[in-house]
Scaffold this motif. Sequence first.
Motif, mmCIF file in Angstrom:
data_model
loop_
_atom_site.group_PDB
_atom_site.id
_atom_site.type_symbol
_atom_site.label_atom_id
_atom_site.label_comp_id
_atom_site.label_asym_id
_atom_site.label_seq_id
_atom_site.Cartn_x
_atom_site.Cartn_y
_atom_site.Cartn_z
ATOM 1 N N ARG A 186 80.877 42.816 44.199
ATOM 2 C CA ARG A 186 80.722 43.294 45.569
ATOM 3 C C ARG A 186 79.658 44.381 45.587
ATOM 4 O O ARG A 186 79.881 45.495 45.102
ATOM 5 N N LEU A 187 78.488 44.050 46.103
ATOM 6 C CA LEU A 187 77.419 45.037 46.174
ATOM 7 C C LEU A 187 77.776 46.109 47.191
ATOM 8 O O LEU A 187 78.238 45.802 48.292
ATOM 9 N N SER A 188 77.548 47.361 46.832
ATOM 10 C CA SER A 188 77.739 48.471 47.765
ATOM 11 C C SER A 188 76.447 48.715 48.521
ATOM 12 O O SER A 188 75.413 48.103 48.245
ATOM 13 N N GLU A 208 72.148 45.018 48.725
ATOM 14 C CA GLU A 208 73.165 44.610 49.698
ATOM 15 C C GLU A 208 72.528 44.357 51.054
ATOM 16 O O GLU A 208 72.893 43.399 51.755
ATOM 17 N N ARG A 237 72.583 40.840 53.061
ATOM 18 C CA ARG A 237 73.180 40.786 54.397
ATOM 19 C C ARG A 237 72.181 40.233 55.423
ATOM 20 O O ARG A 237 72.553 39.415 56.281
ATOM 21 N N ALA A 275 77.886 48.818 42.944
ATOM 22 C CA ALA A 275 78.705 47.606 43.052
ATOM 23 C C ALA A 275 80.104 47.860 42.508
ATOM 24 O O ALA A 275 80.336 48.787 41.722
#
Length: 604
Positions: A49-51, A56, A60, A433
């Motif tokens: 899960r990329l922060s 990110e 997106r 992440a």
Amino acid sequence: MSDTINRSRRDLLAFGMFAVGWPRAAFAAPESTDAPPLPLSELAYGQVRLSAGPLERQARENHRLVMGLDEDALLRPFRVRAGLRAPGEELGGWYDTYAFAPGATFGQWMSALSRYYAITADPATRAKVQRLVRAYAATVDARGSFYRHNRFPSYTYDKLVGGLLDAEKFGRDESARATLDRTTRAAVPYLPPHAMPRNEHAQPGEDFSQHAWDESYTLPENQFLAWQLTSERIHLQLGRRFLYDEFFAALARGDNALPGKHAYSHVNALSSAAQAYLSLGNPMYLAAAQQGFAMIAAQSFATGGWGPDEHFVIPGSGALGASLDAQTKSFETPCGAYAHFKLTRYLLRITRDSRYGDSMERVLYNTVLGALPIQPDGHAFYYSDYTRQAKKTFHPDRWPCCSGTLPMIAADYAISTCFTDTHGIYVNLYVPAQINWLQNNVPCGLLIETDYPYAAGVIMTLKLPSPQLFTLNLRIPAWARDASLLINGMRQTPQSGQFAAIRREWHSADRVELELPDARRLESVDAAHPDTVALLAGPLVLMRTVDIDAAPAPIGRDSLLRAQRDRDGRHEWRVTTAAGAVKLKPFLDIDGEPYSAYQTVLPS
């Protein structure tokens, strides 16, 4: 790498790589007879899960883009060419029914949507994948109507195979496998008998059945993957049929077969060589991928980009430096970066050589992460420009090939971040992440917090349900001579150019602090132009912003190396000279201003 590497070959390749700033250690193929370890495993898309950060954000943006594509427009080339009713408007540009590459990016967009669903678990994304698979399936006829008079039968079929494989694996679409079977049977009569060289001198109107512009030599990778997923022998046969053995054998021998060839597609073909090694076990294909990569590195820019005007040059010829005078097509960025990521991911997994991760990182920060976002009307960033007064621009045609690869590479940041084996986890990219994986069948977590590469520090915190014995492997870049590690406050000094292996019993909340000081260095574009240099700070190429009305003045080497980052937190560096201040920025922070990736320095 094995100590039994052929030293003379390694030194020859290393010389070419050093000319453009690569480490002297080469990516030569190992000659040891010892059984190699199993390749590292990729994590699933949803395990990373990329922060918040540039990776990110780009993922997106591209997820939103592909979700917004009109489905009737996407399907129109397939429906019209099959003689079916086709509601809606043409998408435009290269994609149109009878345009340059009809429907060529459809499969890539299906892949991207499937991968974004695997990352986000968004029901609307999966629903769109399923609608597209079913609507596309209705256009596939036994006559293969879509492929008649089609400039790119192999290219488009290859992307459709990838899209349907991903729709089943990641989009959980149960109908994708049957649609893949029908697609293959429709396409096969229009494929050439074997891997054919690309004929870039084909004239308008030339018989497409001669496959003048097609790229059949990229087919094996997805065919081997399809065989592994479905066990259907036709995919194994097609994978073997389109292996470009003449090209691969030359590379495996150490003969540079790259100059003059179309760059992106031949790097993509090297992923077929890597997958052929994994699927068939023939070491020639691994040697071809490794030697080919070394030859690419020997004619690459400091950014990691290669192939000015989308063709390879002869290393040491001076052609790379000469291209900076007027060649604005310096590197086909999204497509080239996508091929580069795939190849380095294969080679890192197979060899566990951290320098492939160094190369991936360089391409990430200095090329694709700085690509302009694809516009809703299909205008896309295509080439990075490395001329003296370069600018970021969009390709004049809508929906070119790079509009298919940018959404895919942005999704693939997740699976490029970390890898695992039975002994532990390998951290490859230092990006914000949350990583989740199974170690000893126990769910484990790793939180990465950092502003790298703008800051030297990377903080990693373990999240474990109970104490666990495993190895945490951290990539220490070859340029990071002064790297340091703190493990719960205890200092270690890792060696650069390899993975630092830390094996211990880990506890939840254990903290690892890695410092990678941004070493400043200059890299000449090639040996023929020693005074044309790029300034690097860590993995970042710092590009000089320039006055469009004046050529950048030469600057002293020592002055350039004293560049300091602005103290106000902006991503800018400054050099003070007698003529005034010079401002530099990384590629991903350059917007509309002119820039120069390379600087002319005063002779030493």
